[in-house]
Design an enzyme around this catalytic site. Structure first.
Site, PDB file in Angstrom:
ATOM      1  N   ASN A 273      -5.886  -8.317  -0.980  1.00 31.21           N
ATOM      2  CA  ASN A 273      -5.686  -7.184  -0.232  1.00 31.21           C
ATOM      3  C   ASN A 273      -5.845  -7.508   1.414  1.00 31.21           C
ATOM      4  OD1 ASN A 273      -7.268  -5.068   1.592  1.00 31.21           O
ATOM      5  ND2 ASN A 273      -5.703  -3.908   0.479  1.00 31.21           N
TER       6      ASN A 273
ATOM      7  N   ILE B 166      -1.830  -3.224  -0.533  1.00 28.78           N
ATOM      8  CA  ILE B 166      -2.433  -2.507   0.508  1.00 28.78           C
ATOM      9  C   ILE B 166      -2.907  -1.113   0.035  1.00 28.78           C
ATOM     10  CG2 ILE B 166      -1.602  -3.510   2.670  1.00 28.78           C
ATOM     11  CD1 ILE B 166       0.571  -1.743   2.533  1.00 28.78           C
ATOM     12  N   GLU B 167      -3.883  -0.610   0.464  1.00 30.80           N
ATOM     13  CA  GLU B 167      -4.613   0.688  -0.091  1.00 30.80           C
ATOM     14  C   GLU B 167      -3.678   1.811  -0.387  1.00 30.80           C
ATOM     15  OE1 GLU B 167      -6.810   0.059   3.812  1.00 30.80           O
ATOM     16  OE2 GLU B 167      -5.737  -1.142   2.348  1.00 30.80           O
ATOM     17  N   HIS B 168      -2.435   1.932   0.407  1.00 33.53           N
ATOM     18  CA  HIS B 168      -1.416   3.099   0.519  1.00 33.53           C
ATOM     19  C   HIS B 168      -1.025   3.223  -0.978  1.00 33.53           C
ATOM     20  CE1 HIS B 168      -2.459   1.761   4.486  1.00 33.53           C
ATOM     21  NE2 HIS B 168      -2.101   3.091   5.109  1.00 33.53           N
ATOM     22  N   GLY B 169      -0.860   2.074  -1.716  1.00 39.54           N
ATOM     23  CA  GLY B 169      -0.342   1.979  -2.951  1.00 39.54           C
ATOM     24  C   GLY B 169       0.902   0.942  -3.069  1.00 39.54           C
TER      25      GLY B 169
END
Length: 508
Positions: free
Chosen positions: A296, A322-325
């Site tokens: 990440n 990335i944390e957005h998916g």
């Protein structure tokens, strides 16, 4: 009577009542932001004084640092309380928090996304280890960011001798979201969007709380023409659909099918990056990469590591997330952080954070604002201003290995790079390695207890987290250990007899 949920933006936002709790979605740079609806809410308030006393909730950053996104809600009387994961995209809202004009709270971005699911299912909140030892732990600040904030949003509990946090549920009265296509029944597709983030979770939370789900789309289509696999928000939970033919994928992008994952194309050509402190940090940090690792990248200097991987053509050696998916592809940087081209997969944000909180990440590259003797990191409150971690806490606390990336000091620093060496020509006015951080966003104590490997990379020195605090392990050639490092740290790290020099490829 046939269903028809299409209506004007003005009629849609009239569904919002004074005092409502409104779930908002976005991811920086205009990603998944219902800009037309945000503007309509602002217009209604400025013209009528309503809706007022809202509670605004958002998991990630929303805005352009000027007039869009959360800036539309930054009017005195319009918002009473904000629970935000990331604040810098709205300086106006930050100032309102600093002036105690609103109740300001910060919760981890992934926690907010997952809490929506718990609210929707009528469960008693989100029970998790995420946030223990940080400023969201109620034994510290409980996520409260100013004097006006007095509610207890989080409680500490113990189950079978283990510590957990319970993030308390709250009613969600309105969800303001967006998609690409919708039909008159309210079925919504995200096919031309660059991420899913927490769209479905917030919509379901609002619907199951008896609230309203208001959706903005670019295109209206006939009923029955959307493939079932394309519908991410079913019409059963949608109350209003507003068509905005001017809707853009992001503030600076009208539409790019390579960003939405509809097709693949050639990689962008990038010029070589200038040899700056940022680049030195990225090159040294990249030496921590291992083949096959699940990664990440955080916002800021860490995205320089992502760009370096892309320039080297090494992206296929790792699983980038990335944390957005989003998984894979070319991760974009700066104001386009959260967007990717040629992604290999796009999943919902709450599910991505399930992966993170369960230990799915091998390695995370994250930034730091302040660092102290205990290895604590602050990125969430600087100079009394709420910044918020976004997904930082969820990621940093759970990755097997964390590499924090940041400049050694800031404000006026001048360095010279050449011939495999780094020379400090002018020291920065602001120290970043401090006796005690203003706020704990990453807990060194919690990390040691979990057995994490933690490294802190700057342009002039590298530290690791040891049992007694920070340990100096590497130094850049040309740097003087006393004048350039020890005299610029507000505490004394552990110093081995022979710190390793940075390799020459860190400098060119």
């Amino acid at each position: 009577m046939p269903l028809n949920k299409f209506m004007s933006a003005d009629d849609a936002v009239a569904l919002i009542r004074d005092g409502d709790t409104v779930g908002l979605v976005g991811g920086g740079g205009g990603l998944m932001e219902a800009s037309c609806l945000f503007s309509a809410v602002e217009k209604r308030f400025l013209e009528t004084g309503h809706p007022r006393n809202l509670t605004a909730v958002h998991s990630l950053g929303i805005g352009d640092k000027k007039t869009r996104g959360m800036n539309c809600f930054a009017h005195q009387g319009m918002v009473r309380k904000v629970i935000g994961g990331h604040w810098p995209w709205s300086p106006r809202m930050q100032q309102m928090a600093r002036d105690n004009e609103i109740e300001a709270y910060v919760l981890p971005g992934g926690v907010v996304m997952q809490l929506y699911r718990e609210i929707a299912a009528k469960r008693p909140g989100l029970l998790t280890h995420v946030g223990l030892g940080t400023f969201v732990d109620p034994r510290r600040e409980g996520g409260r960011m100013n004097e006006a904030a007095h509610e207890e949003l989080v409680e500490h509990i113990t189950i079978e001798g283990r510590d957990y946090l319970r993030y308390k549920p709250f009613p969600v009265n309105v969800a303001i979201i967006r998609g690409s296509y919708a039909d008159a029944h309210g079925n919504v597709s995200l096919d031309q969007e660059a991420a899913n983030v927490d769209i479905y979770a917030v919509a379901l939370a609002a619907h199951n709380c008896g609230g309203k789900v208001i959706v903005q789309v670019r295109t209206a289509v006939d009923v029955g023409t959307l493939p079932a696999r394309s519908v991410r928000i079913p019409g059963a939970i949608v109350d209003a659909v507003v068509v905005d033919p001017e809707q853009r994928m992001g503030y600076d992008t009208v539409y790019d099918p390579l960003m939405s994952g509809e097709r693949r194309g050639p990689a962008l050509a990038h010029p070589p990056q200038p040899m700056t402190a940022r680049q030195v940090i990225a090159r040294r940090a990249a030496q921590e990469l291992t083949d096959g690792a699940v990664l990440n990248y955080g916002f800021g200097i860490p995205d320089a590591v992502a760009r370096l991987v892309e320039l080297r053509g090494d992206g296929e050696r790792y699983y980038q997330t990335i944390e957005h998916g989003t998984y894979g592809g070319e991760l974009l940087v700066g104001t386009l952080f959260g967007f990717a081209r040629n992604a290999s997969a796009m999943i919902d944000g709450p599910s991505q954070f399930d992966f993170y909180s369960g230990g799915g990440l091998d390695l995370a590259f994250l930034g730091f604002g302040e660092l102290d003797r205990e290895g604590n990191v602050n990125v969430s409150k600087l100079g009394g201003v709420p910044v918020g971690p976004g997904g930082f806490i969820d990621i940093a606390q759970n990755a097997r290995k964390v590499v924090f990336c940041g400049t050694f000091d800031t404000k006026g620093t001048e360095i010279e790079i050449g011939a495999g060496r780094l020379a400090i020509r002018r020291q920065g006015e602001v120290l970043k390695l401090v006796p005690s951080v203003e706020q704990i966003t990453f807990s060194g104590e919690q990390s040691r207890a979990s057995g994490q490997e933690v490294i802190y990379v700057t342009e002039r020195a590298v530290f690791r987290l040891g049992e007694a605090g920070l340990v100096l392990t590497d130094m850049a050639p040309g740097v003087d250990i006393r004048s350039d490092i020890l005299e610029r740290i507000a505490f004394t790290p552990v110093i081995p007899s022979d710190p390793k020099p940075y390799s020459a490829d860190c400098f060119g």
